[in-house]
Design a protein around this motif. Structure first.
Motif, PDB file in Angstrom:
ATOM      1  N   ALA A  19       0.834  -1.204   0.000  1.00 45.82           N
ATOM      2  CA  ALA A  19       0.000   0.000   0.000  1.00 45.82           C
ATOM      3  C   ALA A  19       0.868   1.253   0.000  1.00 45.82           C
ATOM      4  O   ALA A  19       0.644   2.180  -0.771  1.00 45.82           O
ATOM      5  N   ASP A  67       0.839   4.213  -2.891  1.00 49.50           N
ATOM      6  CA  ASP A  67       0.362   5.569  -2.618  1.00 49.50           C
ATOM      7  C   ASP A  67       0.586   5.889  -1.147  1.00 49.50           C
ATOM      8  O   ASP A  67      -0.208   5.513  -0.280  1.00 49.50           O
ATOM      9  N   GLY A  90       0.488   8.663   0.566  1.00 47.93           N
ATOM     10  CA  GLY A  90      -0.506   9.522   1.211  1.00 47.93           C
ATOM     11  C   GLY A  90      -1.759   8.751   1.573  1.00 47.93           C
ATOM     12  O   GLY A  90      -2.271   8.852   2.699  1.00 47.93           O
ATOM     13  N   ALA A  91      -2.256   7.952   0.624  1.00 47.78           N
ATOM     14  CA  ALA A  91      -3.458   7.167   0.903  1.00 47.78           C
ATOM     15  C   ALA A  91      -3.192   6.165   2.017  1.00 47.78           C
ATOM     16  O   ALA A  91      -4.050   5.927   2.867  1.00 47.78           O
ATOM     17  N   ALA A  92      -1.987   5.595   2.036  1.00 41.76           N
ATOM     18  CA  ALA A  92      -1.651   4.640   3.092  1.00 41.76           C
ATOM     19  C   ALA A  92      -1.714   5.318   4.458  1.00 41.76           C
ATOM     20  O   ALA A  92      -2.222   4.741   5.427  1.00 41.76           O
ATOM     21  N   GLN A  93      -1.244   6.570   4.512  1.00 41.47           N
ATOM     22  CA  GLN A  93      -1.311   7.305   5.784  1.00 41.47           C
ATOM     23  C   GLN A  93      -2.759   7.522   6.204  1.00 41.47           C
ATOM     24  O   GLN A  93      -3.093   7.426   7.379  1.00 41.47           O
ATOM     25  N   MET A  94      -3.617   7.809   5.214  1.00 38.45           N
ATOM     26  CA  MET A  94      -5.027   8.031   5.534  1.00 38.45           C
ATOM     27  C   MET A  94      -5.688   6.761   6.070  1.00 38.45           C
ATOM     28  O   MET A  94      -6.730   6.822   6.705  1.00 38.45           O
ATOM     29  N   MET A  95      -5.099   5.583   5.759  1.00 39.08           N
ATOM     30  CA  MET A  95      -5.644   4.328   6.275  1.00 39.08           C
ATOM     31  C   MET A  95      -5.183   4.068   7.703  1.00 39.08           C
ATOM     32  O   MET A  95      -5.613   3.117   8.332  1.00 39.08           O
ATOM     33  N   GLY A  96      -4.259   4.892   8.181  1.00 42.87           N
ATOM     34  CA  GLY A  96      -3.738   4.665   9.520  1.00 42.87           C
ATOM     35  C   GLY A  96      -2.471   3.832   9.529  1.00 42.87           C
ATOM     36  O   GLY A  96      -2.056   3.329  10.565  1.00 42.87           O
ATOM     37  N   ILE A  97      -1.839   3.681   8.354  1.00 42.41           N
ATOM     38  CA  ILE A  97      -0.584   2.934   8.300  1.00 42.41           C
ATOM     39  C   ILE A  97       0.548   3.861   8.732  1.00 42.41           C
ATOM     40  O   ILE A  97       0.646   4.994   8.256  1.00 42.41           O
ATOM     41  N   HIS A 145      -1.467   8.542  11.131  1.00 47.08           N
ATOM     42  CA  HIS A 145      -1.994   7.228  11.534  1.00 47.08           C
ATOM     43  C   HIS A 145      -2.637   7.275  12.919  1.00 47.08           C
ATOM     44  O   HIS A 145      -3.531   6.493  13.226  1.00 47.08           O
ATOM     45  N   VAL A 164      -6.259   8.669  12.490  1.00 46.48           N
ATOM     46  CA  VAL A 164      -7.195   7.621  12.069  1.00 46.48           C
ATOM     47  C   VAL A 164      -7.673   6.839  13.294  1.00 46.48           C
ATOM     48  O   VAL A 164      -8.862   6.549  13.435  1.00 46.48           O
ATOM     49  N   ARG A 178      -8.136   7.381  -4.822  1.00 48.52           N
ATOM     50  CA  ARG A 178      -6.840   6.847  -4.371  1.00 48.52           C
ATOM     51  C   ARG A 178      -6.941   5.490  -3.710  1.00 48.52           C
ATOM     52  O   ARG A 178      -6.360   5.240  -2.643  1.00 48.52           O
TER      53      ARG A 178
END
Lengths: 292, 234
Positions: A170, A174, A176-183, B72, B75, B87
């Motif tokens: 992930a 991407d 940035g998107a990974a950060q938005m997932m909480g990674i 993170h 979230v 995305r």
């Protein structure tokens, strides 16, 4: 028969290149860095094993310490040299990687001297050769192929099936998107360096068992060839790095078998030039087209 | 107050993109930020989710300051961000995308959350093993929303969810937003499609070149002369 014999030799060398190429490809995949210090980590791994075995300690301890040492070193480099440049232009990262490479080579030369040292390869893998239907296969070859296959299978499982492996994919697609997932991207990137270094540590031992000497510049050419393998396979692609490594190994051995052993390095870099001209994305690299 | 943005200032290098913006989102509301391209809407959402650091001002969530916190961690606090352009992870399967959305959730709950998302988006269940890049635009938007739901957010921020979709799909997306809201999720919606956004919003803010120029209830703004002229085509 000669062809088959050379093919086996080529696969042995190629699987070592593949293990090292994986480290290049994974790190490139995740932060778009060509980590030219990766080859020198192999040199450090070689020295760690050599010094421990020379001190009379069990080779098994040496192997474990060498892999662990590579992991720790790679994580330290990532934290100290690359993390502060996370948002800097990529060229700064690349130059830093070259700087780290020279730093490691020169520190090794300062501490251990520039002369090559003999690696006690028979202490790690006994010098036994089997004759199988007219083919001469050494125990080193068998161990190398087996360890490489197991390592690559384990890596594939890790990347495809585990939570951390999925996070690596992930982040590489991407960030940035990974950060938005909480990674946690810092942790994921460090983990990627650690996995690449573990494979490099394993590769270091296997390489030194085949060419039993270590010197401060051991990682230089080896690292460059593994880099060519990663590009040939398609940089960023894990199966590509495996294929590219095997292909480069076989190509080198074939050139040697044909009697042009002084030309092996030239052939490897000629392959790089041809790949960059004809198919810059390599065997399995992502195409540059993006879906809008 | 669930989310409170106070005198926020955000820069892209020398460009002052968000200039002293303040607004609130109360629990259970649908709040929308509308405005033209480049007004700073996405920048505000990215600052709330921690991807951008503000130069001045602060963002509070549940009465705790979250500006300066790593994305993170934000979230984990219960804010999910459905980004502009969706995305999704195109090289990963639909199911893996959902698992990434549940990255901060305890692993025991992931299967159950997945089933809930599949119930809401049956198309995603049909395509669970497919790589996400092969989905149509509408399906990708569903996946992006489903993925955000996997973290069980109390506040969901959606950035241009209608962008690039056929009118019938836009209707569907807004129906889903309404459903999520009815199920108890607070919504912060950024849209260029002002008409649709104002029709479902409890309250709305109009953003112009980095500043809030107007605010009111969804209906008030939909009827306001200046909004009609600028954003609703007369």
């Amino acid at each position: 028969m000669i062809v088959l014999q050379q093919l086996i030799n080529g696969l042995q060398l190629g699987s070592v290149y593949a293990l090292i190429a994986l480290g290049y490809s994974m790190v490139y995949g995740i932060i778009l860095l060509l980590n030219f210090a990766h080859g020198d980590i192999i040199m450090v791994g070689g020295y760690i094993a050599l010094l421990i075995i020379s001190a009379g300690i069990s080779p098994l301890v040496a192997v474990v310490a060498s892999v662990a040492g590579c992991i720790v070193l790679a994580c330290l480099i990532e934290k100290a040299a690359y993390t502060p440049l996370r948002s800097a232009p990529r060229i700064s990262l690349l130059i830093t990687a070259i700087g780290v490479s020279y730093f490691l080579e020169n520190v090794a030369q300062l501490i251990l001297g520039a002369d090559p040292r003999v690696f006690p390869n028979t202490a790690v893998i006994p010098s036994v050769t089997y004759n199988v239907g007219g083919l001469n296969i050494s125990l080193t070859t068998i161990v190398t192929l087996a360890v490489a296959v197991v390592s690559m299978a384990a890596l594939t499982l890790l990347v495809q099936k585990t939570k951390m492996g999925k996070a690596m994919r992930a982040v590489s697609e991407d960030m940035g998107a990974a950060q938005m997932m909480g990674i946690n991207i810092n942790r994921t990137i460090t983990f990627t360096f650690a996995v690449g270094a573990a494979l490099a540590g394993i590769g270091a031992i296997l390489y030194c068992c085949r060419y039993p000497q270590v010197k401060p510049t051991t990682g230089y050419l080896l690292g460059l060839k593994a880099f060519v393998a990663a590009v040939l396979g398609g940089i960023g692609s894990i199966p590509g790095a495996m294929l590219g490594g095997l292909a480069i190994g076989v190509a080198e051995v074939v050139v040697t078998a044909l009697g042009y052993s002084t030309w092996t390095d030239a052939v490897v870099f000629a392959i790089l030039i041809v790949v960059l001209l004809v198919k810059p994305t390599g065997f399995m690299g992502a195409s540059m087209n993006e879906k809008v | 107050m669930m989310l409170s943005v106070k005198d926020l200032n955000v820069y892209y290098g020398p460009i002052h993109a968000v200039k002293g913006v303040s607004f609130d989102v109360n629990q259970g509301e649908i709040v929308t930020l509308i405005g033209a391209n480049g007004a700073g809407k996405s920048t505000i959402l990215k600052t709330v989710s921690g991807l951008l650091k503000p130069k001045g001002g602060e963002v509070d969530f549940m009465d705790k300051k979250i500006s300066g916190t790593a994305p993170h961690k934000i979230v984990e606090l219960g804010i999910a961000h459905v980004p502009e352009g969706r995305r999704i992870f195109t090289k990963m399967t639909v199911e893996e995308n959902l698992e990434m959305g549940a990255f901060t959730a305890p692993s025991a709950s992931v299967e159950e959350s997945k089933e809930q998302v599949f119930q809401r988006f049956p198309r995603l269940k049909e395509r669970r093993k497919q790589t996400a890049g092969t989905l149509s635009g509408g399906e990708q938007q569903m996946l992006a929303m489903g993925r955000a739901l996997m973290s069980k957010p109390s506040l969901m921020m959606l950035d241009e969810p209608s962008m690039g979709l056929a009118p019938i799909l836009v209707e569907q997306v807004f129906d889903i937003i309404r459903e999520l809201h009815e199920a108890g999720t607070t919504i912060l919606l950024v849209e260029q499609n002002a008409q649709m956004a104002l029709s479902i919003a409890d309250r709305a803010y109009v953003l112009e070149t980095g500043k809030i120029s107007l605010s009111g209830t969804g209906r008030e703004l939909a009827e306001s002369e200046s909004v009609r002229k600028a954003y609703l085509g007369g």
